[in-house]
Design a protein around this motif. Structure first.
Motif, PDB file in Angstrom:
ATOM      1  N   LYS A   1      -9.882   2.486  -6.552  1.00  0.00           N
ATOM      2  CA  LYS A   1      -9.844   1.815  -5.469  1.00  0.00           C
ATOM      3  C   LYS A   1     -10.071   2.571  -4.249  1.00  0.00           C
ATOM      4  O   LYS A   1     -10.935   2.070  -3.205  1.00  0.00           O
ATOM      5  N   ASP A   2     -10.559   4.040  -4.434  1.00  0.00           N
ATOM      6  CA  ASP A   2     -11.011   4.801  -3.374  1.00  0.00           C
ATOM      7  C   ASP A   2     -12.539   5.243  -3.762  1.00  0.00           C
ATOM      8  O   ASP A   2     -13.247   6.012  -2.985  1.00  0.00           O
TER       9      ASP A   2
ATOM     10  N   THR B   1      -6.822  -1.873   2.526  1.00  0.00           N
ATOM     11  CA  THR B   1      -6.795  -0.305   2.445  1.00  0.00           C
ATOM     12  C   THR B   1      -7.148   0.205   3.817  1.00  0.00           C
ATOM     13  O   THR B   1      -8.210  -0.060   4.366  1.00  0.00           O
TER      14      THR B   1
ATOM     15  N   ASP C   1     -10.731   1.371   4.275  1.00  0.00           N
ATOM     16  CA  ASP C   1     -11.925   0.525   4.070  1.00  0.00           C
ATOM     17  C   ASP C   1     -12.663  -0.050   5.589  1.00  0.00           C
ATOM     18  O   ASP C   1     -12.107  -0.893   6.192  1.00  0.00           O
TER      19      ASP C   1
ATOM     20  N   ASP D   1      -3.192  -2.730  -0.554  1.00  0.00           N
ATOM     21  CA  ASP D   1      -4.356  -2.284  -1.243  1.00  0.00           C
ATOM     22  C   ASP D   1      -5.074  -3.614  -1.748  1.00  0.00           C
ATOM     23  O   ASP D   1      -5.677  -3.621  -2.713  1.00  0.00           O
TER      24      ASP D   1
ATOM     25  N   SER E   1       1.201  -4.476  -3.477  1.00  0.00           N
ATOM     26  CA  SER E   1       1.382  -3.998  -2.038  1.00  0.00           C
ATOM     27  C   SER E   1       1.771  -5.196  -1.215  1.00  0.00           C
ATOM     28  O   SER E   1       2.131  -4.766   0.198  1.00  0.00           O
TER      29      SER E   1
END
Length: 336
Positions: free
Chosen positions: A100-101, A185, A188, A219, A224
């Motif tokens: 995700k990152d 996020t 982002d 996220d 989440s």
């Protein structure tokens, strides 16, 4: 043992170069020779190696797709569009799921470079200078979907600021003044930041204050949504509506509210983002912002296959009204 191009050439009594020209639709052989080689290929069950063919044609008929660990439903809609048009053009797709990152992005870019893909589609990911430098060295077409960059890279997306602004305005028009947001996020910059700014600006333009603890950062995923909804209710006792930056987070929020005995939309209205298949299947069906993910995926592949280099497309969004938003006068939750 696998059949090689040399086996085909030997069986057909022609040179390896002739077989290669036939496989790549190049001139320099008779129709009779072509038919003979094709027959041998069928008899031996020869499967041409894409990389080997690419040495001559400079094409592997393969595209790479990079996407971070975001909502699976969001990704599947885009991928469906990409893969459908890839099939129409007789191309293959290599799908690379980064974290995700984006921690695996450089590794996957190197893999796609080694596979000699003809182009890359990057979905919903921030383009760092490190990524851009690598893409420049690869010297192949790239297109971004559901994101944009600070570099000269074609992109296809919706106007996230405008979509978010209109989502919150829609809730305001329904009589809600205590509106929270479940965002994506925090880091982002290309998706989360403009959506939060749109939410903030809609409140300010309506004469309402913006408070930091009215925004919970997730996220984009289901779990989440649950956690963010719980967080919002612990800080915002007077909430009557929540705008969620993805359908999956909205469904997570819906699940949490159901377990807490809070009725949707009677006590809290929910508005999602994306209009994925789950929005229509939810109970109650989710009101949401539609971005045409399937069409965006198709168009991205077309940009690569046609070699379009100067493309910046902003697709239209719209509000899909279902059953999770209602007109109401703001009321306080009773110690929920």
């Amino acid at each position: 043992m696998s059949v090689t191009i040399k086996d085909v050439a030997k069986q057909a009594n022609v040179s390896v170069a002739t077989v290669s020209r036939i496989l790549n639709n190049l001139p320099g052989y008779s129709e009779e020779t072509k038919q003979k080689v094709v027959k041998v290929i069928d008899e031996l069950g020869y499967q041409p190696n894409a990389i080997a063919r690419g040495l001559i044609s400079k094409k592997t008929n393969t595209m790479g797709v990079l996407l971070p660990k975001v909502s699976d439903l969001f990704a599947s809609e885009i991928l469906a569009g990409i893969e459908d048009v890839a099939h129409e053009f007789d191309h293959s797709v290599i799908i690379c799921k980064t974290d995700k990152d984006g921690t695996r992005t450089m590794k996957y870019l190197q893999t796609l470079r080694e596979k000699q893909v003809d182009g890359i589609i990057i979905v919903s990911e921030y383009i760092t200078k490190e990524y851009y430098d690598m893409l420049t060295r690869m010297n192949i077409p790239v297109v971004l979907v559901a994101t944009q960059s600070n570099y000269d890279i074609p992109c296809i997306k919706v106007d996230d600021f405008k979509a978010s602004y209109e989502a919150v305005t829609y809730l305001l028009d329904k009589g809600h003044i205590h509106i929270g947001m479940i965002s994506g996020t925090r880091s982002d910059k290309m998706t989360t930041t403009p959506r939060v700014h749109g939410y903030r600006q809609a409140l300010i333009d309506s004469g309402l204050p913006f408070t930091e603890n009215a925004v919970a950062y997730g996220d984009f995923g289901f779990q989440s949504g649950i956690e963010c909804m719980q967080q919002l209710l612990s800080h915002q006792k007077h909430l009557t509506a929540v705008f969620c930056a993805s359908d999956e987070m909205a469904i997570g929020a819906l699940s949490y509210l159901y377990k807490q005995g809070i009725k949707v939309p009677e006590q809290i209205s929910l508005l999602g983002y994306d209009n994925t298949a789950t929005a229509q299947k939810a109970i109650p069906p989710l009101t949401t912002i539609e971005q045409p993910l399937y069409k965006m995926g198709r168009r991205a592949f077309e940009v690569l296959i046609k070699g379009e280099r100067k493309v910046n497309l902003i697709y239209p969004h719209r509000i899909i009204e279902r059953d999770t938003v209602t007109n109401r006068e703001p009321i306080a939750l009773l110690n929920k």
